[in-house]
Design a protein around this motif. Structure first.
Motif, short mmCIF file in Angstrom:
data_model
loop_
_atom_site.label_atom_id
_atom_site.label_comp_id
_atom_site.label_asym_id
_atom_site.label_seq_id
_atom_site.Cartn_x
_atom_site.Cartn_y
_atom_site.Cartn_z
N ASP A 100 0.85 -1.19 0.00
CA ASP A 100 0.00 0.00 0.00
C ASP A 100 0.89 1.24 0.00
OD1 ASP A 100 -2.26 -1.50 0.20
OD2 ASP A 100 -3.07 -0.43 1.94
N ASP A 102 0.21 3.80 1.56
CA ASP A 102 -0.07 4.56 2.79
C ASP A 102 0.73 4.09 3.99
OD1 ASP A 102 -1.20 2.16 3.29
OD2 ASP A 102 -3.26 2.82 3.18
N GLN A 104 0.74 1.28 5.35
CA GLN A 104 0.06 0.31 6.22
C GLN A 104 0.78 -1.02 6.17
OE1 GLN A 104 -4.17 0.59 5.02
NE2 GLN A 104 -4.55 0.71 7.21
N ARG A 163 -2.94 -9.63 4.23
CA ARG A 163 -2.88 -8.48 3.36
C ARG A 163 -2.30 -8.91 2.03
NH1 ARG A 163 -3.92 -3.74 5.45
NH2 ARG A 163 -2.87 -2.76 3.71
N ARG A 207 -3.24 4.20 8.29
CA ARG A 207 -2.54 4.88 7.19
C ARG A 207 -1.91 6.20 7.66
NH1 ARG A 207 -4.25 6.55 2.36
NH2 ARG A 207 -5.18 4.71 1.42
MG MG Z 1 -4.28 1.11 3.18
#
Ligand code: MG
Ligand code: UDP
Length: 318
Positions: A100, A102, A104, A163, A207
């Motif tokens: 990601d 962000d 994460q 994930r 995030r």
């Molecule tokens: Mg994310």
């Protein structure tokens, strides 16, 4: 683009949709990691998934300064799945992961993942969140339900909390690329191709900036996608309900005939009849809806539309 033969190269595939706020943080984090991790080559493949903000400009600026930054930009928003596919297709490393934008997906975990892949007999190392801290309670609840249901129905195992962040060897990514379906549900695809996967556990990270791109409705549709793509059990269930109802109604018919013969035929009971008709009608529509889901996916697959359409890139295809 050429890979140094003596050095391993990790390709980081980063799907970006309106990530202008988090991209600088992400780049800095990777840059810091790469500085202290000299034994490895790193390449970043940013896939701009038709962002409407300055994401592409930011990526281009980074690419200008840093030769390790590659990008692919889509003609419109095609979704994270398509972005991941495009990234994998353009990755040149012998180890590949998606992350990601962000933060994460903690970059520090990469070292541990890489170590496991080089020292132990695994083809991929995934991470799963053991907590869903920071997520709305309702969302967590439905997510848990979804994993329970789909794992009952599908023979492809879906890991709760897994994930998409996982470091994979080249051969596994090649296998994923060979699955060219249009309706992509990656969690299933990763599991479908098999190979040996080790799971690392970690606590959920929120995030760094920006907002989640997933509304509840989008997640719901994604869940249906996952079910339709990896199991046909709902079709079996609807046939089963049909058979069951035929059986029940057959017994009712016999009972009513007997009752009429014994007690005569007083005209009553139409409300219950109306309820039954509505109930059966609803059930029928529900089952047709299930069939429709499968049919529509089949319809879309037969069109063989491309998974993504590229607008620009700084990668010269081999
Ligand atoms: Mg994310
Ligand atoms: N993303 C994307 N296309 C989309 C939606 C999301 O490329 O249509 C990217 C997004 O930029 C991010 C990643 O997919 O890098 C995961 O999205 P997000 O962080 O919003 O999801 P969450 O982590 O909240 O599940």
């Amino acid at each position: 683009m050429e890979r140094n033969k003596n050095k391993d190269k990790i390709s980081l595939v980063v799907p970006c949709y309106n990530e202008e706020e988090s991209l600088p943080y992400y780049y800095n984090a990777i840059n810091t990691l790469a500085k202290e991790w000299k034994s490895i080559d790193i390449e970043m493949i940013f896939v701009d998934d038709g962002s409407k903000d300055k994401t592409l400009n930011i990526i281009k600026d980074l690419a200008e300064k840093d030769k390790r930054v590659k990008y692919v930009s889509f003609s419109r928003n095609f979704g994270k799945e398509a972005a991941m596919y495009a990234g994998f297709e353009h990755a040149t490393g012998n180890y590949i992961t998606t992350m990601d934008a962000d933060l994460q997906d903690p970059p520090e975990l990469l070292k541990e993942m890489y170590k496991i892949l080089t020292e132990e007999d695994y083809d991929s190392v995934g991470v799963r969140r053991v907590t869903r801290k920071g997520e709305p309670v309702i969302r967590s609840f439905f997510a848990r339900m979804f994993y329970k249901i789909i794992n009952k129905m599908s023979s492809t195992e879906m890991v709760d909390g897994a994930r998409d962040y996982r470091l994979m060897k080249r051969k596994m990514v090649d296998a994923i690329l060979s699955l060219k379906e249009y309706n992509r549900y990656s969690k299933g695809l990763f599991s479908f191709v098999g190979f040996k996967t080790k799971w690392l556990e970690y606590e959920n990270v929120e995030r760094v900036a920006g907002e989640t791109k997933w509304s509840f409705w989008k997640l719901f549709k994604y869940a249906i996608e996952g079910i339709v793509a990896f199991t046909t059990t709902p079709l079996v269930i609807s046939s089963f309900i049909g058979i069951l109802l035929c059986f029940v109604s057959f017994i009712f018919i016999i009972l009513i005939i007997i009752r009429t013969l014994v007690f005569g035929d007083p005209v009553s009971g139409w409300p219950s009849l109306a309820c039954i008709i509505i109930f059966i009608g609803g059930l029928e529509l529900f089952c047709i809806g299930i069939i429709g889901e499968y049919l529509s996916k089949t319809y879309l697959e037969t069109k063989k539309r491309p998974i993504y359409i590229m607008r620009e890139t700084n990668i010269n295809k081999k």
